[in-house]
Motif scaffolding. Structure first.
Motif, PDB file in Angstrom:
ATOM      1  N   PRO A 271      61.113  51.344  14.366  1.00 46.65           N
ATOM      2  CA  PRO A 271      60.588  51.299  12.986  1.00 46.65           C
ATOM      3  C   PRO A 271      59.342  50.416  12.860  1.00 46.65           C
ATOM      4  O   PRO A 271      58.523  50.620  11.968  1.00 46.65           O
ATOM      5  N   GLU A 272      59.212  49.442  13.752  1.00 51.29           N
ATOM      6  CA  GLU A 272      58.075  48.515  13.670  1.00 51.29           C
ATOM      7  C   GLU A 272      56.837  49.038  14.407  1.00 51.29           C
ATOM      8  O   GLU A 272      55.704  48.652  14.083  1.00 51.29           O
ATOM      9  N   GLY A 273      57.043  49.861  15.433  1.00 52.52           N
ATOM     10  CA  GLY A 273      55.887  50.275  16.206  1.00 52.52           C
ATOM     11  C   GLY A 273      56.262  50.999  17.480  1.00 52.52           C
ATOM     12  O   GLY A 273      57.304  51.661  17.571  1.00 52.52           O
ATOM     13  N   LEU A 274      55.417  50.810  18.483  1.00 58.27           N
ATOM     14  CA  LEU A 274      55.506  51.582  19.710  1.00 58.27           C
ATOM     15  C   LEU A 274      55.332  50.654  20.907  1.00 58.27           C
ATOM     16  O   LEU A 274      54.431  49.822  20.936  1.00 58.27           O
ATOM     17  N   ASP A 275      56.206  50.808  21.906  1.00 58.60           N
ATOM     18  CA  ASP A 275      56.095  50.085  23.170  1.00 58.60           C
ATOM     19  C   ASP A 275      55.895  51.101  24.288  1.00 58.60           C
ATOM     20  O   ASP A 275      56.683  52.055  24.411  1.00 58.60           O
ATOM     21  N   VAL A 276      54.866  50.893  25.123  1.00 62.62           N
ATOM     22  CA  VAL A 276      54.537  51.849  26.177  1.00 62.62           C
ATOM     23  C   VAL A 276      54.169  51.105  27.450  1.00 62.62           C
ATOM     24  O   VAL A 276      53.441  50.108  27.409  1.00 62.62           O
ATOM     25  N   GLU A 277      54.677  51.602  28.592  1.00 60.54           N
ATOM     26  CA  GLU A 277      54.252  51.110  29.899  1.00 60.54           C
ATOM     27  C   GLU A 277      53.336  52.135  30.549  1.00 60.54           C
ATOM     28  O   GLU A 277      53.638  53.334  30.560  1.00 60.54           O
ATOM     29  N   LEU A 278      52.217  51.662  31.086  1.00 65.23           N
ATOM     30  CA  LEU A 278      51.251  52.516  31.763  1.00 65.23           C
ATOM     31  C   LEU A 278      51.177  52.133  33.235  1.00 65.23           C
ATOM     32  O   LEU A 278      50.969  50.967  33.570  1.00 65.23           O
ATOM     33  N   ASP A 279      51.329  53.099  34.116  1.00 61.23           N
ATOM     34  CA  ASP A 279      51.246  52.890  35.561  1.00 61.23           C
ATOM     35  C   ASP A 279      49.951  53.547  36.049  1.00 61.23           C
ATOM     36  O   ASP A 279      49.788  54.770  35.955  1.00 61.23           O
ATOM     37  N   PHE A 280      49.022  52.705  36.570  1.00 61.86           N
ATOM     38  CA  PHE A 280      47.715  53.242  36.952  1.00 61.86           C
ATOM     39  C   PHE A 280      47.106  52.354  38.033  1.00 61.86           C
ATOM     40  O   PHE A 280      47.745  51.424  38.529  1.00 61.86           O
ATOM     41  N   TYR A 281      45.871  52.616  38.389  1.00 60.68           N
ATOM     42  CA  TYR A 281      45.211  51.874  39.450  1.00 60.68           C
ATOM     43  C   TYR A 281      44.912  50.441  39.001  1.00 60.68           C
ATOM     44  O   TYR A 281      44.297  50.232  37.944  1.00 60.68           O
ATOM     45  N   PRO A 282      45.326  49.439  39.779  1.00 62.65           N
ATOM     46  CA  PRO A 282      45.082  48.038  39.397  1.00 62.65           C
ATOM     47  C   PRO A 282      43.595  47.756  39.185  1.00 62.65           C
ATOM     48  O   PRO A 282      42.748  48.194  39.964  1.00 62.65           O
ATOM     49  N   GLY A 283      43.304  47.038  38.104  1.00 61.55           N
ATOM     50  CA  GLY A 283      41.944  46.647  37.811  1.00 61.55           C
ATOM     51  C   GLY A 283      41.085  47.710  37.159  1.00 61.55           C
ATOM     52  O   GLY A 283      39.925  47.448  36.824  1.00 61.55           O
TER      53      GLY A 283
END
Length: 346
Positions: A271-283
């Motif tokens: 209800p407050e918002g969105l939490d997301v994890e992104l896995d990608f190239y470091p830097g």
């Protein structure tokens, strides 16, 4: 996508409109699977990314209409007769049904994608003669001809096979267990055959032939850049060339679409918002598109607040477009390769 939808018939399909020099290839106004499959796949990809309800309805109507067809054909009408089977029709139909599944989570669409994946597999060599590296998983583009003159019987055209390989890789990512392993193995085999066909020296180094003729002894022009081979390599290494999308549903039925070139890990709508994890190239920078959500009042990445921008992003920050209701977010991926993003809505 809007222009494509404008050409769709009430029955869900697109009919062929022949240019003056192509009327010998088929019947004006006729439809087969390949006259619609690319349009449907593209529209449903747009629907998956944006949540657009008009595109969703258009694409799903096409998927229902596709169940009248039994043979993949008619996707190579720039040169091939309409009614001969071709692999591109199978490939784009897999893409369309996989996108339909991702939008709806209806498992029947995955069953449809599997059906066309098996039919597309029949266009490939699944054996290898001694001394012909790359023959296994070489792909035949069509069971027929170009303009009734150039015969494709048994002749590999690997760029067509590589389009199919990317499609079955997308199917594999929506399944699990032995089935997923099998389709990944097929995709990697087709990519490997393409690599065997590449020139390793000389002015054409890195390219591969349009066709492999005369019982695998003669490369036919034009010679093609290795973009689709790279797609297969990225897919095999777990970095898909396509953007990833998570579709989240709130308690009130609200559907929020989160899309990024990064792989989306845990994604949770509260209800407050969105939490997301992104896995990608470091830097490296990564960008996110959020649709179906209200304007954010606060955005942070890895505990640090991001500034709001009113222009196109070229680095960390966020921007909300009031006209579309879409929000763009840019982050820099930390050394761990995983960024944790928090979005608080107004």
């Amino acid at each position: 996508a809007r222009a494509m939808m404008a050409g769709q018939g009430f029955d869900g399909v697109w009919r062929w409109r022949a240019s003056d020099d192509m009327t010998h290839l088929g019947q004006e106004g006729q439809h087969v699977l390949g006259t619609s499959s690319f349009w449907a796949a593209t529209i449903l990809r747009y629907a998956r990314i944006t949540g657009d309800p008009v595109a969703t309805e258009s694409g799903l109507r096409a998927l229902e209409a596709f169940r009248q067809y039994r043979v993949p054909r008619g996707a190579s009408l720039w040169e091939c007769p309409m009614f001969q089977p071709d692999i591109l029709a199978a490939a784009e139909t897999i893409n369309a049904y996989v996108e339909g599944y991702r939008v709806t989570r209806d498992p029947a669409y995955l069953d449809d994608a599997r059906e066309w994946a098996w039919k597309g597999l029949s266009f490939h060599y699944l054996w290898e003669a001694p001394g012909i590296a790359g023959m296994r998983y070489a792909g035949i583009p069509a069971f027929g001809t170009t303009h009734y003159v150039i015969d494709w019987t048994g002749v590999p055209v690997q760029w067509c096979a590589l389009v199919y390989a990317a499609a079955v890789d997308r199917l594999a990512r929506q399944t699990s267990g032995p089935e997923a392993d099998m389709w990944r193995r097929v995709a990697w085999g087709i990519t490997g055959s393409g690599m065997h066909q590449q020139f390793t020296e000389g002015p054409l180094v890195g390219t591969y032939p349009d066709s492999w003729r005369e019982r695998f002894t003669e490369y036919g022009a034009p010679f093609i850049n290795p973009e689709d081979i790279l797609v297969g390599l990225y897919n095999a290494r777990g970095r898909p060339a396509d953007v990833d999308t998570a579709i989240l549903e709130g308690a009130d039925g609200q559907r929020v679409h989160v899309t990024s070139a990064a792989t989306i890990g845990r994604a949770e709508l509260t209800p407050e918002g969105l939490d997301v994890e992104l896995d990608f190239y470091p830097g490296r920078p990564a960008y996110v598109l959020i649709t179906g959500a209200p304007a954010p009042s606060e955005v942070s990445a890895d505990g640090e607040p991001l500034r709001e921008s009113h222009e196109s992003l070229s680095g960390p920050g966020y921007r909300h477009d009031a006209a579309t209701g879409w929000t763009e977010i840019g982050v820099t991926i930390p050394g761990s390769g995983v960024s944790r993003m928090r979005v608080v809505f107004d």
